[in-house]
Every structure is written in C-alpha cells, then in structure tokens.
Design a protein around this motif. Structure first.
Motif, PDB file in Angstrom:
ATOM      1  N   PRO A 150     -49.399 -18.387  -3.916  1.00 15.18           N
ATOM      2  CA  PRO A 150     -48.180 -18.016  -4.634  1.00 15.18           C
ATOM      3  C   PRO A 150     -46.910 -18.574  -3.996  1.00 15.18           C
ATOM      4  O   PRO A 150     -45.904 -18.756  -4.682  1.00 15.18           O
ATOM      5  N   LEU A 151     -46.957 -18.897  -2.706  1.00 17.53           N
ATOM      6  CA  LEU A 151     -45.749 -19.453  -2.065  1.00 17.53           C
ATOM      7  C   LEU A 151     -45.349 -20.776  -2.716  1.00 17.53           C
ATOM      8  O   LEU A 151     -44.177 -21.139  -2.751  1.00 17.53           O
ATOM      9  N   GLN A 152     -46.329 -21.466  -3.260  1.00 17.49           N
ATOM     10  CA  GLN A 152     -46.046 -22.765  -3.881  1.00 17.49           C
ATOM     11  C   GLN A 152     -45.290 -22.619  -5.201  1.00 17.49           C
ATOM     12  O   GLN A 152     -44.722 -23.581  -5.700  1.00 17.49           O
ATOM     13  N   GLU A 153     -45.348 -21.413  -5.732  1.00 17.65           N
ATOM     14  CA  GLU A 153     -44.667 -21.157  -7.012  1.00 17.65           C
ATOM     15  C   GLU A 153     -43.230 -20.685  -6.810  1.00 17.65           C
ATOM     16  O   GLU A 153     -42.518 -20.423  -7.772  1.00 17.65           O
ATOM     17  N   ARG A 154     -42.842 -20.553  -5.571  1.00 15.52           N
ATOM     18  CA  ARG A 154     -41.498 -20.017  -5.321  1.00 15.52           C
ATOM     19  C   ARG A 154     -40.429 -21.096  -5.443  1.00 15.52           C
ATOM     20  O   ARG A 154     -40.715 -22.282  -5.353  1.00 15.52           O
ATOM     21  N   PHE A 155     -39.191 -20.626  -5.564  1.00 16.35           N
ATOM     22  CA  PHE A 155     -38.032 -21.516  -5.494  1.00 16.35           C
ATOM     23  C   PHE A 155     -37.581 -21.591  -4.035  1.00 16.35           C
ATOM     24  O   PHE A 155     -37.865 -20.664  -3.256  1.00 16.35           O
ATOM     25  N   PRO A 156     -36.876 -22.672  -3.684  1.00 15.30           N
ATOM     26  CA  PRO A 156     -36.510 -22.841  -2.272  1.00 15.30           C
ATOM     27  C   PRO A 156     -35.830 -21.616  -1.657  1.00 15.30           C
ATOM     28  O   PRO A 156     -36.126 -21.248  -0.516  1.00 15.30           O
ATOM     29  N   HIS A 157     -34.944 -20.973  -2.432  1.00 15.98           N
ATOM     30  CA  HIS A 157     -34.200 -19.859  -1.826  1.00 15.98           C
ATOM     31  C   HIS A 157     -35.098 -18.643  -1.571  1.00 15.98           C
ATOM     32  O   HIS A 157     -34.698 -17.715  -0.881  1.00 15.98           O
ATOM     33  N   GLN A 158     -36.312 -18.679  -2.123  1.00 13.70           N
ATOM     34  CA  GLN A 158     -37.227 -17.551  -1.896  1.00 13.70           C
ATOM     35  C   GLN A 158     -38.117 -17.774  -0.670  1.00 13.70           C
ATOM     36  O   GLN A 158     -39.010 -16.976  -0.403  1.00 13.70           O
TER      37      GLN A 158
END
Ligand SMILES: Nc1ncnc2c1ncn2[C@@H]1O[C@H](COP(=O)(O)OP(=O)(O)OP(=O)(O)O)[C@@H](O)[C@H]1O
Ligand SMILES: [Mg+2]
Length: 335
Positions: free
Chosen positions: A139-147
């Motif tokens: 799921p980390l790959q689905e995050r936006f940079p600020h997340q």
C-alpha cells in the motif's frame, strides 16, 4: 586497467551573474571506473552540485570534455541526448521536491519507462518490483509523496533513478536531510544496489563521516577546483592538502597530518572574485611566500593520489623560485 566509465578533462562551468560571470567549476579532471563510488566533498558553494548539473547536462559546459560510457557526452545534443539520458540518473537531496505531488509514487517511478515507450502495464509492474526492492511495499506504493516520510521519499527517488537501468547515478546530498539512523539505512541500500546492479556512483556530500562507508575515491573541491583526489583510504588517512586536512579534522577521532584538530577557518571566498595564486591561501594555516602569487600545480603523491599545494612541489616544478621549499615546511604543515 580498463577505460574509466566517466572521464572529465578541464570541465568548466560558468554562471552569468548580473553583468559578470562566475566560474563555479574550473577545469575539473575526474576519472571514475565502473563499479566505483567517487565522493565529491567540499564546503557549501564549492561547486559540487554544479558538477552534477554539468554531468547531467542540465547546465552548459563552458569548456572541457566529458567522456561517459563510450560517448562524447558533453557534445550530445537534442534527440541524441534525450535517447542516451537514461544512462545517467540523479538522486536529489529532497526527493519531495522532485516528485509530482499529484501522482501516486508508483506512477512517478513508472513514468520514465512510460515516456520511453514501455507499455503501461509493464511499466507499472516494473515500478512495483523496483519499489519492493528499495523497501517500499504494497500500500505504500499507492501513496502520494506527502503521505510518506523523508526516508521513504528518498527510497522512491532511488527507485525512480534506477528504473531506467542507468550506468551512473549521481547522488547529491541524497541522505543529508535524514537523521543518522536513516542515513545508514539508505547508504546501505545504495551500497547493496551498486553491487547488485553493477552501478557506479558520484556521491556528493558535505558529510565526511559517510566517506568510509561509501567512497572508493574522493575528490576534494575548493572554489570550483579539485585540490586533492585519490583513493578514499589514502585521502582519509593521509590527506595532503591543508584544506583536506582541515575538512577531515572534524571527523571523530581523526587528526589528519598527525597534529591537533585544525578546522578550516573563515568563510569560503566569493567565487566571482577568487583569491590570486593558490585560492586557499587566505585561509591556509601553512601558507608561505609565493602562495598568493603562484597557482600550485597538481602534484602526484602516489600513482593515484594527487594534490595541488606548493608545499608538495619539488623545487624544480615550482614556477616561482621565490616560493620557499617544502621538506622543512611540509613537516611543519604536518606537525
Ligand atoms: N544558477 C546559478 N546562477 C548563478 N550562480 C550559481 C547558480 N547555481 C550555483 N551558483 C553559484 O555557484 C557556486 C557553486 O554552487 P554549487 O551549488 O555548485 O555549490 P555546492 O558545492 O553544491 O554547495 P552546497 O553544499 O551548498 O550545495 C556558488 O557560488 C553558487 O552561489
Ligand atoms: Mg549543492
């Protein structure tokens, strides 16, 4: 030994400032072999990032040559440059600013492949695998940079740099913004990836404590010029230039030159108006007559280790006979 992967000769970069000109990189010679890491060190303003920008062909090269991976790299233009750019990639200090804030990080990593014509699905799968490899899974790959945290964003930047299978990666203060334990993690990752993917690194850092962990070779930059270069162990254990000795004296436990800690004093001068003769002379603790007048030649200390300091020159190589001679002074410099 085989030809270097990267060789610069007389690499020079000028910036226009107002009506004048500032020579940020001045006749720099670098040699870097496949699989090695060259650390470029020097104070803020010494021209480290400008070397990176010139190598990456982001700023014009005013003079000199760059041979890279068998190509006359500094001469590539237009479509030829675009076609070859993937060979040299970049990891910045702050990945946050280089990633598109509107894109999920896996999309950012896949983008260079998509641009190069890889199918969307393949690009996506390869980006996912690359992110897995740098330690950002699921799921980390689905995050936006600020997340993501700063360390996680640096992992994304590394994945994005490596996705197009470069030969050389330039890391410009790539771990400098991280706290010490994270620095070690990212440095270890870079070292592992280098071996795994046959990479070569230019590792720019002001943090000399990292050198023993990453560097095979070190180039010390002062006001745009290389004042010392050589195998990392030689430069770290037996630095020859008073500037290198000063920089390294802040390394815990190190007293290069055998004496007490002797940090570099004062501020780096304005590169638009560099000192005459040896540029380091106004700050040099061992400057002698002649240093303000005569620019020192680069002198080999051993086959692979060299430095530019009058105190290292044999008398015959000294341009100005008024420059007093070394051996006694050299001992003084090292005591
Ligand atoms: N775009 C630019 N226009 C004009 N001058 C510049 C530009 N970029 C850098 N400089 C100047 O060139 C010199 C070298 O800068 P550079 O950023 O390469 O140094 P650096 O060694 O990377 O420093 P730092 O450790 O702070 O990142 C400095 O005097 C800087 O002010
Ligand atoms: Mg910089």
């Amino acid at each position: 030994m085989s030809a270097p992967l990267l060789r610069t000769r007389g690499l020079t970069v000028d910036y226009r400032v107002g009506r004048g000109r500032l020579r940020a990189v001045d006749h720099v010679d670098l040699d870097l072999h496949q699989g090695e890491t060259l650390a470029v060190i020097g104070e803020s303003g010494s021209g480290k990032s400008t070397i990176a920008s010139a190598l990456l062909r982001l700023v014009p090269v005013a003079a000199g040559s760059v041979e890279f991976d068998g190509l006359d790299w500094a001469s590539l233009r237009g479509a030829a440059l675009r076609r070859e750019r993937h060979r040299m990639q970049f990891v910045p200090q702050d990945a946050g600013s280089s990633l598109d804030p509107r894109w999920r990080v896996r999309e950012s990593v896949a983008e260079p492949l998509a641009v190069a014509g890889t199918s969307a699905r393949q690009a996506r799968d390869r980006a996912a695998a690359m992110l897995d490899r740098v330690g950002l899974e699921g799921p980390l790959q689905e995050r936006f940079p600020h997340q993501l945290s700063g360390g996680q964003r640096q992992r994304v930047a590394i994945a994005r740099a490596l996705i197009s299978k470069p030969r050389l990666v330039i890391c410009d203060e790539a771990v400098s913004a991280l706290d010490v334990s994270l620095q070690a993690e990212i440095v270890n990752l870079l070292v592992e990836l280098r071996a795994e993917r046959d990479l070569t690194y230019v590792f720019i850092t002001h943090d000399i404590a990292l050198l023993p962990y990453v560097a095979d070779r070190v180039a010390v930059l002062y006001l745009g010029q290389v004042v010392e270069s050589g195998p990392a162990r030689d430069v770290l254990v037996d630095p020859q230039h008073p500037y290198t000795q000063g920089l390294l004296s802040s390394l815990p436990g190190a007293h290069p030159g055998g004496g007490a800690e002797r940090p570099v004093r004062g501020e780096i001068p304005d590169p638009a108006n560099p000192p005459t003769g040896c540029r380091f002379h106004p700050r040099c603790p061992v400057a002698v007559d002649g240093c303000p007048q005569v620019e020192p030649a680069v002198v080999p200390v051993s086959p692979a280790h060299s430095a530019a300091c009058h105190l290292l020159e044999p008398r015959s190589a000294t341009a100005d006979p008024a420059v007093p001679l070394p051996s006694s002074l050299l001992r003084k410099a090292r005591s």
